[in-house]
Design a protein around this motif. Structure first.
Motif, PDB file in Angstrom:
ATOM      1  N   VAL A 215      -3.374   1.289  -5.616  1.00 43.41           N
ATOM      2  CA  VAL A 215      -3.417   2.747  -5.535  1.00 43.41           C
ATOM      3  C   VAL A 215      -2.002   3.316  -5.453  1.00 43.41           C
ATOM      4  N   LEU A 216      -1.132   2.677  -4.675  1.00 45.98           N
ATOM      5  CA  LEU A 216       0.269   3.116  -4.626  1.00 45.98           C
ATOM      6  C   LEU A 216       0.887   3.044  -6.020  1.00 45.98           C
ATOM      7  N   ASP A 217       0.564   1.986  -6.747  1.00 40.76           N
ATOM      8  CA  ASP A 217       1.080   1.811  -8.102  1.00 40.76           C
ATOM      9  C   ASP A 217       0.510   2.880  -9.042  1.00 40.76           C
ATOM     10  N   GLU A 218      -0.797   3.107  -8.981  1.00 35.35           N
ATOM     11  CA  GLU A 218      -1.445   4.110  -9.830  1.00 35.35           C
ATOM     12  C   GLU A 218      -0.902   5.514  -9.566  1.00 35.35           C
ATOM     13  N   ASP A 219      -0.602   5.794  -8.300  1.00 35.21           N
ATOM     14  CA  ASP A 219      -0.049   7.098  -7.933  1.00 35.21           C
ATOM     15  C   ASP A 219       1.453   7.180  -8.228  1.00 35.21           C
ATOM     16  N   ARG A 220       2.011   6.079  -8.707  1.00 34.80           N
ATOM     17  CA  ARG A 220       3.448   5.989  -8.999  1.00 34.80           C
ATOM     18  C   ARG A 220       4.297   6.338  -7.784  1.00 34.80           C
ATOM     19  N   THR A 221       3.845   5.876  -6.625  1.00 33.26           N
ATOM     20  CA  THR A 221       4.587   6.099  -5.392  1.00 33.26           C
ATOM     21  C   THR A 221       5.847   5.238  -5.427  1.00 33.26           C
ATOM     22  N   PRO A 222       7.023   5.840  -5.264  1.00 35.48           N
ATOM     23  CA  PRO A 222       8.246   5.030  -5.280  1.00 35.48           C
ATOM     24  C   PRO A 222       8.308   4.111  -4.070  1.00 35.48           C
ATOM     25  N   ALA A 223       9.054   3.030  -4.188  1.00 28.23           N
ATOM     26  CA  ALA A 223       9.165   2.058  -3.100  1.00 28.23           C
ATOM     27  C   ALA A 223       9.844   2.665  -1.872  1.00 28.23           C
ATOM     28  N   ASN A 224      10.763   3.571  -2.092  1.00 21.65           N
ATOM     29  CA  ASN A 224      11.478   4.200  -0.976  1.00 21.65           C
ATOM     30  C   ASN A 224      11.032   5.648  -0.841  1.00 21.65           C
ATOM     31  N   VAL A 225      10.184   5.900   0.136  1.00 17.59           N
ATOM     32  CA  VAL A 225       9.713   7.257   0.400  1.00 17.59           C
ATOM     33  C   VAL A 225      10.258   7.712   1.748  1.00 17.59           C
ATOM     34  N   PRO A 226      10.560   9.010   1.895  1.00 20.34           N
ATOM     35  CA  PRO A 226      11.105   9.489   3.165  1.00 20.34           C
ATOM     36  C   PRO A 226      10.055   9.647   4.261  1.00 20.34           C
ATOM     37  N   ASN A 227       8.793   9.814   3.859  1.00 19.02           N
ATOM     38  CA  ASN A 227       7.718  10.054   4.827  1.00 19.02           C
ATOM     39  C   ASN A 227       6.535   9.141   4.548  1.00 19.02           C
ATOM     40  N   ALA A 228       5.665   9.035   5.534  1.00 22.31           N
ATOM     41  CA  ALA A 228       4.442   8.250   5.377  1.00 22.31           C
ATOM     42  C   ALA A 228       3.567   8.852   4.275  1.00 22.31           C
ATOM     43  N   VAL A 229       2.705   8.014   3.693  1.00 22.21           N
ATOM     44  CA  VAL A 229       1.858   8.421   2.574  1.00 22.21           C
ATOM     45  C   VAL A 229       0.392   8.238   2.966  1.00 22.21           C
ATOM     46  N   TRP A 230      -0.404   9.295   2.784  1.00 22.10           N
ATOM     47  CA  TRP A 230      -1.848   9.208   2.985  1.00 22.10           C
ATOM     48  C   TRP A 230      -2.495   8.805   1.676  1.00 22.10           C
ATOM     49  N   LEU A 231      -3.348   7.812   1.713  1.00 27.15           N
ATOM     50  CA  LEU A 231      -4.122   7.400   0.547  1.00 27.15           C
ATOM     51  C   LEU A 231      -5.592   7.630   0.847  1.00 27.15           C
ATOM     52  N   THR A 232      -6.327   8.127  -0.131  1.00 29.44           N
ATOM     53  CA  THR A 232      -7.782   8.245  -0.015  1.00 29.44           C
ATOM     54  C   THR A 232      -8.372   7.329  -1.078  1.00 29.44           C
ATOM     55  N   ILE A 233      -9.117   6.328  -0.625  1.00 20.68           N
ATOM     56  CA  ILE A 233      -9.622   5.280  -1.511  1.00 20.68           C
ATOM     57  C   ILE A 233     -11.121   5.108  -1.260  1.00 20.68           C
ATOM     58  N   PRO A 234     -11.926   5.017  -2.325  1.00 20.41           N
ATOM     59  CA  PRO A 234     -13.352   4.724  -2.116  1.00 20.41           C
ATOM     60  C   PRO A 234     -13.508   3.378  -1.391  1.00 20.41           C
ATOM     61  N   THR A 235     -14.383   3.356  -0.402  1.00 20.69           N
ATOM     62  CA  THR A 235     -14.568   2.121   0.365  1.00 20.69           C
ATOM     63  C   THR A 235     -15.141   1.002  -0.498  1.00 20.69           C
ATOM     64  N   THR A 236     -15.921   1.361  -1.518  1.00 28.55           N
ATOM     65  CA  THR A 236     -16.450   0.314  -2.404  1.00 28.55           C
ATOM     66  C   THR A 236     -15.312  -0.424  -3.097  1.00 28.55           C
ATOM     67  N   ARG A 237     -14.255   0.289  -3.437  1.00 27.76           N
ATOM     68  CA  ARG A 237     -13.099  -0.344  -4.066  1.00 27.76           C
ATOM     69  C   ARG A 237     -12.389  -1.279  -3.087  1.00 27.76           C
ATOM     70  N   LEU A 238     -12.249  -0.851  -1.847  1.00 27.20           N
ATOM     71  CA  LEU A 238     -11.586  -1.691  -0.846  1.00 27.20           C
ATOM     72  C   LEU A 238     -12.420  -2.906  -0.458  1.00 27.20           C
ATOM     73  N   ARG A 239     -13.739  -2.735  -0.458  1.00 32.12           N
ATOM     74  CA  ARG A 239     -14.625  -3.842  -0.065  1.00 32.12           C
ATOM     75  C   ARG A 239     -14.737  -4.895  -1.153  1.00 32.12           C
ATOM     76  N   GLY A 240     -14.632  -4.507  -2.409  1.00 33.41           N
ATOM     77  CA  GLY A 240     -14.791  -5.458  -3.503  1.00 33.41           C
ATOM     78  C   GLY A 240     -16.210  -5.453  -4.021  1.00 33.41           C
ATOM     79  N   PRO A 241     -16.435  -5.995  -5.228  1.00 31.57           N
ATOM     80  CA  PRO A 241     -17.728  -5.901  -5.898  1.00 31.57           C
ATOM     81  C   PRO A 241     -18.866  -6.688  -5.235  1.00 31.57           C
ATOM     82  N   ASN A 242     -18.591  -7.810  -4.625  1.00 31.09           N
ATOM     83  CA  ASN A 242     -19.664  -8.637  -4.056  1.00 31.09           C
ATOM     84  C   ASN A 242     -19.685  -8.624  -2.534  1.00 31.09           C
ATOM     85  N   ALA A 243     -19.024  -7.638  -1.941  1.00 36.08           N
ATOM     86  CA  ALA A 243     -18.925  -7.576  -0.481  1.00 36.08           C
ATOM     87  C   ALA A 243     -20.154  -6.889   0.118  1.00 36.08           C
ATOM     88  N   ARG A 244     -20.241  -6.951   1.435  1.00 38.47           N
ATOM     89  CA  ARG A 244     -21.292  -6.242   2.155  1.00 38.47           C
ATOM     90  C   ARG A 244     -21.240  -4.767   1.795  1.00 38.47           C
TER      91      ARG A 244
END
Length: 117
Positions: free
Chosen positions: A11-40
């Motif tokens: 997601v950081l890559d897709e958003d083209r977030t640079p490696a050096n940021v001055p502030n923290a970054v909020w990401l909103t990600i679907p939980t299904t994506r984080l859990r993976g296809p065969n997860a609970r």
């Protein structure tokens, strides 16, 4: 946990977030994506992963000065469990966007898994 790390990095890559940021970054990600296809289908294991990532500490030296940070500063599971909002501090963004650091984080995360995992 490693697949969730990969997805956060993606997601950081897709958003083209640079490696050096001055502030923290909020990401909103679907939980299904984080859990993976065969997860609970619930977020029990995802919550455990996010909790462990909050405890993953980063440290090092930069130009002779010591530094330390956590990989995930804060997280929330929202919208009835369908979305995860994750706060990544600047050092965490840098670590996830730097290939050499990412490998170290993956290794540490893998060693934190229980033996039967």
């Amino acid at each position: 946990m490693i697949s969730a790390l990969w997805e956060i990095g993606a997601v950081l890559d897709e958003d083209r977030t640079p490696a050096n940021v001055p502030n923290a970054v909020w990401l909103t990600i679907p939980t299904t994506r984080l859990r993976g296809p065969n997860a609970r289908q619930d977020n029990v294991w995802l919550r455990e992963c996010l909790e462990r990532m909050t405890g993953l500490k980063l440290s090092g030296q930069h130009r002779g000065d010591e530094w330390g940070a956590v990989l995930v500063a804060e997280w929330h599971i929202t919208e009835g469990g369908s979305k995860a909002r994750i706060l990544i501090p600047p050092a965490g963004v840098h670590a996830l966007r730097s290939p050499g650091n990412f490998v170290k984080i993956e290794t540490t995360a893998a060693h934190r898994l229980p033996p039967h995992a």
